[in-house]
Design a protein around this motif. Structure first.
Motif, PDB file in Angstrom:
ATOM      1  N   TYR A 159       0.844  -1.198   0.000  1.00  0.00           N
ATOM      2  CA  TYR A 159       0.000   0.000   0.000  1.00  0.00           C
ATOM      3  C   TYR A 159       0.875   1.242   0.000  1.00  0.00           C
ATOM      4  O   TYR A 159       0.654   2.181  -0.774  1.00  0.00           O
ATOM      5  N   GLU A 160       1.886   1.227   0.852  1.00  0.00           N
ATOM      6  CA  GLU A 160       2.770   2.391   0.941  1.00  0.00           C
ATOM      7  C   GLU A 160       3.576   2.581  -0.348  1.00  0.00           C
ATOM      8  O   GLU A 160       3.766   3.701  -0.811  1.00  0.00           O
ATOM      9  N   THR A 180       4.058  13.822  -2.625  1.00  0.00           N
ATOM     10  CA  THR A 180       3.561  14.749  -1.602  1.00  0.00           C
ATOM     11  C   THR A 180       2.483  14.062  -0.769  1.00  0.00           C
ATOM     12  O   THR A 180       2.401  14.272   0.438  1.00  0.00           O
ATOM     13  N   GLY A 181       1.663  13.248  -1.433  1.00  0.00           N
ATOM     14  CA  GLY A 181       0.644  12.499  -0.714  1.00  0.00           C
ATOM     15  C   GLY A 181       1.279  11.583   0.317  1.00  0.00           C
ATOM     16  O   GLY A 181       0.818  11.490   1.458  1.00  0.00           O
ATOM     17  N   ALA A 182       2.361  10.911  -0.085  1.00  0.00           N
ATOM     18  CA  ALA A 182       3.037  10.001   0.832  1.00  0.00           C
ATOM     19  C   ALA A 182       3.542  10.752   2.061  1.00  0.00           C
ATOM     20  O   ALA A 182       3.378  10.295   3.192  1.00  0.00           O
ATOM     21  N   VAL A 183       4.127  11.915   1.832  1.00  0.00           N
ATOM     22  CA  VAL A 183       4.643  12.699   2.960  1.00  0.00           C
ATOM     23  C   VAL A 183       3.489  13.084   3.886  1.00  0.00           C
ATOM     24  O   VAL A 183       3.597  13.007   5.111  1.00  0.00           O
ATOM     25  N   TYR A 184       2.366  13.465   3.288  1.00  0.00           N
ATOM     26  CA  TYR A 184       1.185  13.813   4.094  1.00  0.00           C
ATOM     27  C   TYR A 184       0.771  12.626   4.975  1.00  0.00           C
ATOM     28  O   TYR A 184       0.425  12.797   6.140  1.00  0.00           O
ATOM     29  N   ALA A 185       0.807  11.436   4.395  1.00  0.00           N
ATOM     30  CA  ALA A 185       0.333  10.262   5.123  1.00  0.00           C
ATOM     31  C   ALA A 185       1.385   9.706   6.075  1.00  0.00           C
ATOM     32  O   ALA A 185       1.155   8.692   6.728  1.00  0.00           O
ATOM     33  N   GLY A 186       2.537  10.344   6.143  1.00  0.00           N
ATOM     34  CA  GLY A 186       3.584   9.863   7.037  1.00  0.00           C
ATOM     35  C   GLY A 186       4.340   8.672   6.485  1.00  0.00           C
ATOM     36  O   GLY A 186       4.884   7.874   7.238  1.00  0.00           O
ATOM     37  N   ILE A 187       4.351   8.538   5.153  1.00  0.00           N
ATOM     38  CA  ILE A 187       5.122   7.472   4.512  1.00  0.00           C
ATOM     39  C   ILE A 187       6.445   8.088   4.082  1.00  0.00           C
ATOM     40  O   ILE A 187       6.457   9.067   3.339  1.00  0.00           O
ATOM     41  N   ARG A 241       2.657   1.675  -3.376  1.00  0.00           N
ATOM     42  CA  ARG A 241       1.771   2.198  -4.425  1.00  0.00           C
ATOM     43  C   ARG A 241       1.424   3.665  -4.166  1.00  0.00           C
ATOM     44  O   ARG A 241       1.402   4.478  -5.084  1.00  0.00           O
ATOM     45  N   ALA A 242       1.156   3.996  -2.893  1.00  0.00           N
ATOM     46  CA  ALA A 242       0.801   5.383  -2.569  1.00  0.00           C
ATOM     47  C   ALA A 242       1.955   6.313  -2.936  1.00  0.00           C
ATOM     48  O   ALA A 242       1.764   7.352  -3.564  1.00  0.00           O
ATOM     49  N   SER A 245       1.908   9.473  -5.652  1.00  0.00           N
ATOM     50  CA  SER A 245       2.075  10.867  -5.250  1.00  0.00           C
ATOM     51  C   SER A 245       3.052  10.971  -4.096  1.00  0.00           C
ATOM     52  O   SER A 245       2.788  10.484  -2.997  1.00  0.00           O
TER      53      SER A 245
END
Lengths: 364, 509
Positions: free
Chosen positions: A227-228, A237-244, A230-231, A235
Motif C-alpha cells: 500500500y505504501e 507529496t501524498g506520501a509525505v502527508y500520510a507519514g510514509i 503504491r501510494a 504521489s
C-alpha cells in the motif's frame, strides 16, 4: 467515470499492439524475400510444437518473469529500475559462491541457499543506486544503467582473476558439484516409456518464478508495505502527508526489485549452465522492462508477457536455424513487439478510448 | 443598438461523457465589464478556453465585432484582439518586465530593437491606463499585484481590445483587488471590453455592468448587475436557496490544546517561511488563520501535520512534539491525536488513482483495525468506508470508484470524513472548500462546527475571508511569516483584516 472498460485496458490494448507488431514484422519478412506464413509456422512449431520447444520457451520465460517482476515492483514506487541486468549478474555471483564453496548434501537445501544468496547479492547491487536516489537525488535511471556496466566489469574481473579454476582458459567458474544440480523438467516429468523435455533447460526454477508472481501480487495488493509503495508511486507529496517516508520506500522497493532480479540466477546459472559464465544474463534484465510494461506491472500480466517473450526468443532461434532470415532480424521482430507494447502504448490507447467513449455516447 | 464586441451563439463542448458547455449564447457590448459567475466546474473556464482557442467547440459560432470568426489557436485569438490574463500567471520569473512583455512578440532575430520599441510603447500604455510598473525589474522582484499588471500590459501590447480575466483576485489582498478593479474601470473608460470570470459574488457586485450565471455547463441567466442581489445570484448559481452564513452558537473555549511558541520554518530553498510565531488553540474553538496565499500559513500547517521540519516549541495537551527527525512524521502526529485535512486534496489528501476505500485508510493504513495477520484487512476497510460514505453523504455512494472520478466536493467529503471520524483532539484544516460546490461547502462547514461543539480544537487556514469570518471564533492574520494580530470576528471587518493581510500593522492585539 472510467474512459473505457478495464478488460479493454488489460487485454485489448496489448493484443492490438501485438497484432500491429506482427503486421510490421510480416512486411519486413516479405521485404527480405521470405515467406511470412512459413516463418510463423516455424516459430510456433519450434517454440510450442514439442516438449523440447516448450522446455526452452519456459526456460526463457522463467528468466523474464524474475526480471519482469523486478521492474514491476520498482514501477509501483515510480522507480525505473534499468539495472535488472547488473543485479541479475550479481545474483549469479551469489549463486556461484553459494554452490561452489559450501558442500551441500542435497539440491533442495542448496536451492534455498542459492535463492537467499542471489537475492542478497542482487539487492545489495540495487542498494547503492537506491541510496543515491533517496538521499542524494541522483536519478535512478542513470545510476542503474551505470551499475550495469560496473557489474559487467566486476564479473569479468572475478571470473578471469579470482574464480577461474587453475589452468582453465575459459573465463568461467568450475562446474557446480553434482549434488547441487537442479531437477530439470526432463527428470521431473519423464516416465520410463516416455521421455519429455529431453535436453531442454527448463527446470524447477520455473515453479519458484510462479511462486514469486504470487508473492509479489500479495505484497503489492494485500500488505501495508505494498500500500505504501503504491501510494508513494502515485504521489510523493501524498506520501509525505500520510507519514510514509519517501527515503524508506525508495530503498525498500529497490531492494525488493534487486532481489527479484538477482533471483533469476537460480534459473540460468544454477539450473541451466551449472557454472557461472561471462554474460550469463544475455540481456534478460532488459527484456524484463518490456515484460513489465506489457504486463502492466501486474504479476499475472508479467507472467503472460514473460511466456510471450519466451516464445519469441525460442521461436526466433528456430527461425535463424532453419531459414535464411538472419539472427539480427529476430532481434528486429522482438524490438517491434517491445516498441508497440511498451513505447507506443498511447498510439493504440488514445484512439481506443475515443472509440469506447463514442460507443457509450451512442448507447445513451 | 451597437454591434456586440463578442457574441457566442450556441457553444457546446463535451469532454467524453461530461458536457462542459451546453448551448451557451452570450453577447457582450463593447466598452463594458461583463462578469461570468459560477461554481467550480460550472464550465466558465472551458468557455473562455474556447474563446481563446485552447479548445475547439463541438458546436456553435463565435462572432467578434459583428464578424463570424474561427479561433483555432491562441495566435488567432490574439490576432482578433482578444487578450487573456490567466489565474496562474504565465511569466518567466527571471526575465525583466520588459522582456516578458516582448516574449513571443519579437519583431526579428535581434532582440534589442524589439525591446527598445516595446519600452516606448509601454511608456505610452502606462500613461494611458495608469498601469505603472518598472520595466527593468525582474518578475521575481515584484509583488503578485504587479505581476498581474504585467499580464494585462502583455495583452494590451498585443493590441487586445477584449480582455478576459480568469479568477484574477485569487492571489490578491483585498486592497490589491480594489486597485485591480480601478484599473479595469479605467480600461473600460478607454473603450476596452472586459470579461471577468470569478466565483466571488462580491467582485461581481463591485466591478461589473452585466453578469451571466453558469450552472452545470449551462447559462442560467444574464442580468444587469445593478438590478440583482448577491442572494439572487447565489441561488441562480446553485439552483436552490443557500445559507451564506453558518449557524453556530458562541464558542466555549476550554483548556489549551495546541500551544505554539516561537515557531520558525525554513523551506528546502533555505527561505524562512515562518518567522517566530506564537499561537494557542483551545478546546472547543475554531481559530482561523487569514492571509494571502504564500505568507507562511501552508508551512505552519505542514509542520503541525508532520510534513516538514520546524524549530521552536509546539505542545499538544501540554506534551511537546518532535519537530524534526524521529517521531515528527505524519504517522506520529496522527498517533498523538492530530488529524489533518490538507490544503491540496488532489496532491496530498488523496491518491487520485486509489479506490475510495483505499483512500479511507490513507495515513491510517497502519491502524490495527485494518490489519489481519500479515495483510491489510480490506474487507473491514471497505465496511468502514461504506459507513463513512453514508454518514457524509458522499455521492455516488460507491466505495470502488477511484478518487479522481468523484467531484471536488465529494473528494473533499471523503477526506473530511476520514479525518473527523478519527475524533482527533486537534483538527488541522487547510482550504476546506477550495474547488468545492456551495452545497458541499455548507455540509463541510457544519461538520467542522459540530466537531468544535464536541470540545475539539480546530485550526483553520483559508484564503477566503468569507470562510474565515463565518467559521472562526478567533482570527489570526499572517503576513510574511509573522502573525500580524489576532481579532475577534465580531469586532473587526474585512477592511481591517485586509490591512493586516497586506502587512500594515494595527494596534497591538
Amino acid at each position: 467515470m472510467e474512459k473505457m472498460p478495464k478488460w479493454a485496458d488489460v487485454v485489448l490494448i496489448p493484443l492490438i499492439s501485438l497484432i500491429l507488431a506482427a503486421i510490421l514484422s510480416t512486411l519486413v519478412i516479405l521485404a527480405i524475400g521470405e515467406n511470412p506464413v512459413e516463418a510463423v509456422n516455424l516459430m510456433v512449431t519450434g517454440a510450442l510444437g514439442s516438449t523440447y520447444g516448450w522446455g526452452y520457451t519456459l526456460y526463457y520465460a522463467t528468466n523474464f518473469m524474475f526480471t519482469g517482476l523486478a521492474v514491476a515492483v520498482a514501477f509501483h514506487a515510480r522507480l525505473f529500475n534499468i539495472g535488472g541486468e547488473g543485479q541479475a549478474m550479481l545474483g549469479g555471483l551469489g549463486v556461484a559462491v553459494a554452490c561452489l564453496y559450501i558442500p551441500w548434501p542435497h539440491w533442495s537445501i542448496a536451492l534455498l541457499a542459492a535463492c537467499a544468496a542471489s537475492m542478497l547479492f542482487g539487492a545489495a547491487w540495487a542498494a547503492i543506486p537506491a541510496y543515491l536516489q533517496a538521499k542524494r537525488g541522483s536519478h535512478i535511471v542513470i545510476t542503474t544503467i551505470m551499475f550495469n556496466f560496473i557489474a559487467a566489469a566486476f564479473l569479468n574481473y572475478m571470473l578471469v582473476n579470482v574464480m577461474r579454476p587453475q589452468g582453465s582458459q575459459d573465463p568461467a567458474t568450475a562446474r557446480f558439484p553434482e549434488a547441487v544440480h537442479l531437477p530439470t523438467f526432463q527428470s521431473m516429468f519423464s516416465t520410463a516409456e516416455n521421455a519429455v523435455f529431453r535436453g531442454a533447460p527448463a527446470n524447477i526454477s520455473f515453479f519458484v518464478a510462479l511462486l514469486a508472481c504470487v508473492v509479489v501480487w500479495a505484497l503489492i495488493w494485500r500488505t501495508r508495505l505494498g500500500y505504501e509503495i503504491r501510494a508513494y508511486g502515485h504521489s510523493e507529496t501524498g506520501a509525505v502527508y500520510a507519514g510514509i517516508s519517501p527515503v524508506r520506500i525508495t530503498i525498500i522497493a529497490m531492494l525488493i526489485s534487486g532481489a527479484l532480479a538477482g533471483l533469476m540466477a537460480i534459473n540460468n546459472v544454477m539450473g541451466e549452465a551449472e557454472r557461472l559464465v561471462l554474460n550469463a544474463t544475455e540481456g534478460a534484465g532488459f527484456i524484463g522492462i518490456a515484460v513489465a510494461l506489457m504486463g502492466r506491472s501486474h504479476p499475472f500480466g508479467v507472467f503472460l508477457a514473460a511466456i510471450l517473450f519466451g516464445f519469441l526468443y525460442q521461436g526466433g532461434a528456430e527461425l535463424a536455424l532453419w531459414t535464411s532470415i538472419p539472427r539480427e532480424l529476430i532481434v528486429v521482430i522482438q524490438a517491434l513487439v517491445i516498441l508497440f507494447t511498451g513505447a507506443l502504448d498511447n498510439m493504440v490507447r488514445i484512439p481506443l478510448e475515443k472509440l469506447f467513449l463514442g460507443l457509450r455516447k451512442g448507447a445513451e | 443598438m451597437t454591434v456586440p464586441a463578442i457574441e457566442l451563439k450556441g457553444i457546446s463542448k463535451a469532454f467524453g461523457p461530461v458536457q462542459a458547455n451546453k448551448d451557451i449564447s452570450i453577447s457582450v457590448a463593447p466598452g463594458t465589464i461583463h462578469g461570468i459567475i459560477g461554481e467550480n466546474g460550472a464550465g466558465k473556464s472551458t468557455l473562455m478556453s474556447i474563446l481563446y482557442g485552447f479548445y475547439k467547440a463541438d458546436k456553435g459560432e463565435i462572432w467578434i465585432n459583428g464578424t463570424k470568426t474561427d479561433i483555432p489557436d491562441s495566435q488567432a485569438a490574439i490576432a482578433s484582439g482578444i487578450g487573456m490574463v490567466f489565474q496562474h500567471f504565465k511569466l518567466v520569473e527571471n526575465f525583466t518586465v520588459l522582456e516578458n512583455i516582448v516574449l513571443g512578440a519579437e519583431d526579428g532575430g535581434m532582440l534589442a530593437p524589439s525591446l527598445a520599441k516595446a519600452r516606448k510603447e509601454l511608456k505610452a500604455l502606462e500613461e494611458e491606463y495608469e498601469l505603472f510598473v518598472d520595466p527593468d525589474k525582474r518578475i521575481d522582484e515584484i509583488g503578485v499585484g504587479r505581476q498581474q499588471r504585467v499580464e494585462i500590459l502583455k495583452a494590451l501590447y498585443r493590441k487586445a481590445e477584449i480582455l478576459i480575466l480568469d479568477e484574477p483576485t485569487g492571489v490578491l489582498t483585498p486592497s490589491e483587488a480594489d486597485q485591480l478593479f480601478r484599473i479595469l474601470h479605467r480600461l473600460r473608460e478607454e473603450g476596452k471590453t472586459i470579461i471577468l470570470i470569478t466565483h466571488k459574488l462580491r467582485e461581481i457586485m463591485e466591478a461589473t455592468d452585466t453578469v451571466s450565471v453558469m450552472r452545470r455547463g449551462q447559462m442560467t441567466a444574464t442580468v444587469k448587475t445593478a438590478e440583482t442581489s448577491p442572494q439572487e445570484l447565489a441561488e441562480l448559481m446553485v439552483g436552490r436557496k443557500v445559507l451564506l452564513q453558518v449557524d453556530k452558537v458562541p464558542a466555549q473555549p476550554g483548556k489549551p490544546i495546541l500551544e505554539i511558541e516561537n515557531l520558525r520554518v525554513v523551506d528546502e530553498a533555505g527561505v524562512e517561511r515562518v518567522k517566530g510565531i506564537d499561537l494557542t488553540v483551545r478546546a472547543g474553538e475554531i481559530v482561523g488563520i487569514a492571509g494571502v496565499a504564500g505568507n507562511g500559513q501552508s508551512e505552519l500547517l505542514e509542520v503541525l501535520g508532520g510534513m516538514r521540519p520546524g524549530q521552536g516549541t509546539i505542545r499538544l495537551n501540554g506534551t511537546p512534539l518532535a519537530l524534526s527527525g524521529h517521531g515528527s512524521d505524519g504517522q506520529a502526529r496522527r498517533a498523538q491525536g492530530i488529524a489533518h485535512v490538507p490544503e491540496d486534496r488532489q496532491r496530498e489528501g488523496l491518491i487520485m488513482d486509489f479506490h475510495a476505500w483505499e483512500n479511507v485508510a490513507f495515513g491510517y493504513h497502519r491502524d490495527p483495525a485494518y490489519k489481519r495477520g500479515l495483510f491489510m484487512d480490506n474487507a473491514a476497510l471497505r465496511a468502514d468506508t461504506e459507513r463513512k460514505i453514508e454518514k457524509f453523504d458522499v455521492r455516488p455512494p460507491n466505495a470502488w470508484l477511484t478518487a479522481k472520478n468523484f467531484s471536488g466536493g465529494n473528494q473533499q467529503k471523503i477526506v473530511v470524513a476520514r479525518e473527523i471520524e478519527r475524533n482527533p483532539d486537534l483538527l488541522l484544516v487547510g482550504q476546506p472548500t477550495r474547488g468545492v460546490d456551495i452545497g458541499a461547502i455548507e455540509f463541510i462547514h457544519k461538520q467542522i462546527v459540530a466537531l468544535r461543539d464536541q470540545g475539539k480544537a480546530i485550526l483553520l487556514v483559508s484564503v477566503e475571508l468569507e470562510e474565515i469570518f463565518s467559521l472562526s471564533d478567533r482570527i489570526a492574520v499572517m503576513f510574511d511569516g509573522h502573525i500580524m494580530g489576532e481579532r475577534l470576528p465580531h469586532e473587526t471587518d474585512e477592511k481591517e483584516l485586509g490591512l493586516l493581510m497586506a502587512g500594515v500593522a494595527g494596534e497591538a492585539a
